[in-house]
Write a protein that holds these residues in place. Structure first.
Motif, mmCIF file in Angstrom:
data_model
loop_
_atom_site.group_PDB
_atom_site.id
_atom_site.type_symbol
_atom_site.label_atom_id
_atom_site.label_comp_id
_atom_site.label_asym_id
_atom_site.label_seq_id
_atom_site.Cartn_x
_atom_site.Cartn_y
_atom_site.Cartn_z
ATOM 1 N N GLY A 42 0.790 -1.242 0.049
ATOM 2 C CA GLY A 42 -0.085 -0.139 0.176
ATOM 3 C C GLY A 42 0.726 1.254 0.008
ATOM 4 N N MET A 43 2.197 1.170 0.369
ATOM 5 C CA MET A 43 3.125 2.295 0.324
ATOM 6 C C MET A 43 3.522 2.577 -1.155
ATOM 7 S SD MET A 43 4.999 1.277 3.836
ATOM 8 C CE MET A 43 6.244 2.607 3.929
ATOM 9 N N VAL A 44 3.405 1.557 -2.061
ATOM 10 C CA VAL A 44 4.190 1.581 -3.221
ATOM 11 C C VAL A 44 3.674 2.882 -4.036
ATOM 12 C CG1 VAL A 44 4.643 0.467 -5.474
ATOM 13 C CG2 VAL A 44 5.090 -0.632 -3.303
ATOM 14 N N ALA A 45 2.510 2.998 -4.474
ATOM 15 C CA ALA A 45 1.848 3.673 -5.287
ATOM 16 C C ALA A 45 2.338 5.014 -5.044
ATOM 17 C CB ALA A 45 0.083 3.348 -5.529
ATOM 18 N N PRO A 46 1.947 5.764 -3.908
ATOM 19 C CA PRO A 46 2.223 7.208 -3.681
ATOM 20 C C PRO A 46 3.707 7.254 -3.972
ATOM 21 C CG PRO A 46 1.275 6.240 -1.709
ATOM 22 C CD PRO A 46 0.983 5.207 -2.754
ATOM 23 N N LEU A 47 4.338 6.605 -3.456
ATOM 24 C CA LEU A 47 5.926 6.719 -3.464
ATOM 25 C C LEU A 47 6.389 6.860 -4.980
ATOM 26 C CD1 LEU A 47 7.356 4.487 -0.546
ATOM 27 C CD2 LEU A 47 7.445 7.121 -0.603
ATOM 28 N N ALA A 48 5.954 5.913 -5.680
ATOM 29 C CA ALA A 48 6.338 5.606 -6.982
ATOM 30 C C ALA A 48 5.905 6.845 -7.982
ATOM 31 C CB ALA A 48 5.905 4.398 -7.582
ATOM 32 N N MET A 49 4.869 7.344 -7.501
ATOM 33 C CA MET A 49 4.221 8.405 -8.267
ATOM 34 C C MET A 49 5.035 9.750 -8.013
ATOM 35 S SD MET A 49 2.117 7.171 -10.369
ATOM 36 C CE MET A 49 2.120 8.572 -11.248
ATOM 37 N N ALA A 50 5.574 9.788 -6.506
ATOM 38 C CA ALA A 50 6.626 11.015 -6.152
ATOM 39 C C ALA A 50 7.704 10.851 -7.189
ATOM 40 C CB ALA A 50 6.614 10.782 -4.490
ATOM 41 N N LEU A 51 8.211 9.394 -6.941
ATOM 42 C CA LEU A 51 9.325 9.438 -7.818
ATOM 43 C C LEU A 51 9.263 9.724 -9.237
ATOM 44 C CD1 LEU A 51 12.281 8.273 -7.758
ATOM 45 C CD2 LEU A 51 11.459 6.042 -8.139
ATOM 46 N N ALA A 52 8.342 9.261 -9.760
ATOM 47 C CA ALA A 52 8.149 9.555 -11.219
ATOM 48 C C ALA A 52 7.971 11.170 -11.640
ATOM 49 C CB ALA A 52 6.781 8.722 -11.796
ATOM 50 N N THR A 53 7.304 11.527 -10.585
ATOM 51 C CA THR A 53 7.150 12.982 -10.999
ATOM 52 C C THR A 53 8.466 13.886 -10.660
ATOM 53 O OG1 THR A 53 6.055 13.388 -8.695
ATOM 54 C CG2 THR A 53 4.386 13.496 -10.219
ATOM 55 N N THR A 54 9.253 13.291 -9.838
ATOM 56 C CA THR A 54 10.613 13.986 -9.626
ATOM 57 C C THR A 54 11.478 13.756 -10.758
ATOM 58 O OG1 THR A 54 10.348 13.593 -7.315
ATOM 59 C CG2 THR A 54 12.363 14.009 -7.928
ATOM 60 N N VAL A 55 11.425 12.492 -11.471
ATOM 61 C CA VAL A 55 12.525 12.222 -12.348
ATOM 62 C C VAL A 55 11.848 12.369 -13.729
ATOM 63 C CG1 VAL A 55 13.740 10.320 -10.844
ATOM 64 C CG2 VAL A 55 11.802 9.948 -12.516
ATOM 65 N N ARG A 56 10.602 12.716 -13.809
ATOM 66 C CA ARG A 56 10.107 12.901 -15.307
ATOM 67 C C ARG A 56 9.212 14.018 -15.059
ATOM 68 N NH1 ARG A 56 13.835 10.786 -17.029
ATOM 69 N NH2 ARG A 56 13.897 9.246 -18.660
#
Lengths: 509, 151
Positions: A371-385
């Protein structure tokens, strides 16, 4: 798009009217609706307040001070001279479109207190169906994001303070303090009381997520009449556990019902009460009927079926069970399927006589990690792309770091609501990986929530965090790949507007 | 409306003017001759003052000098088609069609609405083209009277 404009010139005979005609003609040619109030010598007919309310943007083609300027408060404005509108109406319109798309609204003029305009939508009434659906979604998402950020951060802060105040079990304790205690005996010196205050306030802010999403999708579709059925429908989606996907559905259902009913030809006597009574009442009732009676039952059935299925799986391969629970957690981020997996895990925790090494603890760890993956992954995606996301999404991405770390899956809802299939597909992939990994690594968790703030309660915490990190990277890679395949027109329009603004503004060092 | 905005004797289809001021002056003479302007010099000064504020060259080769003036008797329009275009301050080139609008100081709503309607028509290329193609004053006056209506 819809624009309202004001034109005026010193004599009030020629330019005022030429500018008006030029803007209207250019607007028609470009597929925009432009209404101009000519503040000239022939007397001016004020714009219908409804037109102003409906307008996406405002054009001042005026050489004189615009009369009653405060009517336009809260709308994006371009202010050009009357001459520019006569000679280059297309350029003026392009500027206005850019202003609307960048969403920059000038500060209210001093003294102009009464804003006639409603909230801004991102809707271009002449776009194709696909683009309009996306714009409706984006309007709902853009109003939801502040609720996600405010509510999520308050809850996360509540967990952090609780951990400091109670010790390692704080994030669990904080949820068990009743509201009555907070009201009855708040002590400003007590860390626990502050933790409860933060947690409760954040939780209530979170209660608005789906209603606001649904309400503003309906607003984008039907304007003001859509608000009531949209909000009510969103609340019903919550009541029947339909999650944000249910909220997307009620946004469309409520919006189109309101649009349809508000277009009925009714006798003059009824017309007056249509917007205040008839439209909100009927559209809400019909939305309720559809949600409770038609959609509610299959969702309840689905949840029941999934729960029974999970219970039957208990003896199965743990790796597989972790993968399935992970996929369910990532699928609808607080919706029915996510809820089944979560409740399955927390019900397991309540089993009496559990000892260290119990499967139930491992399941809880897998469910929380996934359950922690989705928000963290979107945070990462918005940071790198950055370029793949709107400005609002980029901002939301920053808050999503903290939300993800705190196991607040809702942090990813704005992304999923704006672009459901790409985000959900990648979320399922990433969460599956994390769920399966945690089950294999054997981490155990004795708390039902709390994210990293309960890491003292997680055994093999490093393995747990590693599994979360791997799922996060996997999902970020997948979502970036999916989003790169087809550019989002709204993001492109925003970037074009940025470029225009950057080109217009002199560079200061 | 008592008096038509334009009549054939307020149209010059083959105007030979050296510059903006000269073209304006020749059209003012038409208005004076028709008795619609009492003081040509006075009205000319008013038009010049307006022109000095902001040139009235419009897109599509149109000059639109205008003024509200005490020297004007009736709201009137004089039209000149220039043999050779003269610069009217428009970014897209010289003006070949000149519309001189004369409005009395105390002009009231209806008169001004007609002028507003004229200004709106001028944006449309078809209107300008039909005027440029008209070869005699009567046709020009006709087109204007027919097309410029208060909506």
């Amino acid at each position: 798009m819809k624009f309202v404009a004001v034109s005026s010139c010193p004599t009030g005979i020629a330019h005022t009217y030429m500018a008006a005609e030029a803007l209207e003609v250019a607007g028609r040619a470009a597929g925009h609706e432009v209404h101009v109030e000519t503040q000239g010598a022939a007397g001016s007919t004020p714009l219908d307040p409804q037109l102003i309310a409906d307008a996406d943007g405002v054009i001042f083609a005026a050489d004189l001070e615009v009369k009653d300027k405060e009517r336009f408060a809260g709308k994006p404005v371009v202010d050009v001279g009357v001459k520019k509108a006569v000679h280059d109406p297309n350029g003026v319109l392009a500027q206005a479109v850019a202003a609307v798309e960048s969403g920059v609204v000038p500060a209210a003029a001093p003294g102009g207190a009464t804003a006639a305009g409603g909230p801004v939508t991102k809707v271009d009434k002449n776009a194709g169906v696909g683009t309009r659906v996306r714009q409706w979604l984006m309007t709902g998402v853009s109003y939801m994001i502040p609720f996600v950020a405010a509510g999520g951060i308050l809850i996360a802060l509540g967990f952090m303070v609780a951990q400091a105040a109670w010790g390692e079990n704080g994030p669990v304790e904080v949820t068990q303090v009743p509201v009555a205690d907070l009201v009855g005996s708040f002590n400003a010196l007590s860390g626990k009381d502050w933790a409860v205050l933060l947690f409760r306030t954040g939780g209530l802010a979170f209660g608005f997520l789906v209603p606001v999403l649904s309400g503003f999708i309906a607003y984008a579709i039907a304007d003001r009449p859509g608000l009531v059925p949209g909000f009510v429908g969103g609340a019903i989606a919550g009541a029947i556990n339909a999650g944000f996907l249910g909220g997307l559905a009620t946004g469309f259902i409520g919006g189109f019902l309101a649009l349809w009913i508000s277009r009925w030809k009714v006798p003059k006597g009824v017309r007056g009460v249509m917007p205040v009574v008839v439209v909100p009442l009927l559209s809400s009732l019909l939305t309720g009927l559809i949600m409770f009676v038609i959609i509610g039952r299959p969702i309840a059935g689905l949840m029941e079926g999934l729960t029974g299925w999970l219970n039957g799986l208990s003896g199965a391969n743990l790796f597989l069970l972790g993968a399935i629970l992970g996929a369910m957690m990532g699928f609808d981020l607080g919706g029915p399927i996510n809820k089944v997996a979560y409740v399955f895990a927390t019900t397991g925790l309540a089993t009496e006589g559990l000892e260290a090494g119990a499967t139930q603890f491992r399941i809880m760890a897998a469910v929380m990690g996934a359950g922690m993956v989705a928000p963290l992954a979107m945070a990462l995606a918005t940071t790198v792309r950055k370029r793949l996301f709107t400005h609002a999404e980029q901002e939301n991405g920053k808050a999503a770091w903290l939300l993800g770390l705190s196991f607040i899956s809702e942090g990813a809802i704005p992304f999923a609501a704006a672009d459901p299939w790409r985000v959900i597909v990648s979320s399922v992939v990433g969460s599956t990986v994390t769920g399966a990994m945690i089950m294999s690594l054997g981490s155990e968790l004795r708390a039902p929530h709390g994210g990293v703030w309960v890491s003292p309660l997680i055994s093999n915490a490093l393995g747990f965090l590693l599994a979360v990190a791997v799922g996060m990277v996997v999902m970020a890679v997948v979502v970036i790949a999916l989003k790169s395949m087809k550019p989002n027109p709204i993001v492109e329009a925003e970037q074009a507007a940025d470029a225009q603004v950057a080109a217009r503004e002199p560079q200061t060092v | 409306m008592s008096t038509p905005l334009i009549t054939a004797d307020l149209v010059a289809v083959d105007l030979d003017a050296t510059d903006r001021d000269d073209a304006t002056r020749q059209l003012i003479e038409l208005l004076t001759a028709a008795g619609r302007v009492t003081d040509a010099d006075g009205f000319h000064a008013d038009v010049r003052a307006r022109e000095a504020q902001m040139a009235t060259g419009m897109p599509g080769g149109v000059g639109l000098p205008h003024a509200r003036s005490a020297h004007v008797v009736e709201p009137s329009l004089a039209v000149g088609k220039l043999r050779q275009g003269v610069d009217w301050g428009a970014p897209d080139g010289p003006a070949r069609l000149v519309f001189l609008i004369a409005a009395p100081d105390g002009a009231h709503g209806d008169h001004l609405k007609i002028l507003a309607a004229l200004a709106r028509r001028l944006i449309h290329e078809s209107f300008r083209t039909s005027l440029l193609e008209a070869s005699d004053p009567a046709t020009v006056a006709d087109i204007v009277s027919r097309e410029v209506v208060v909506s």
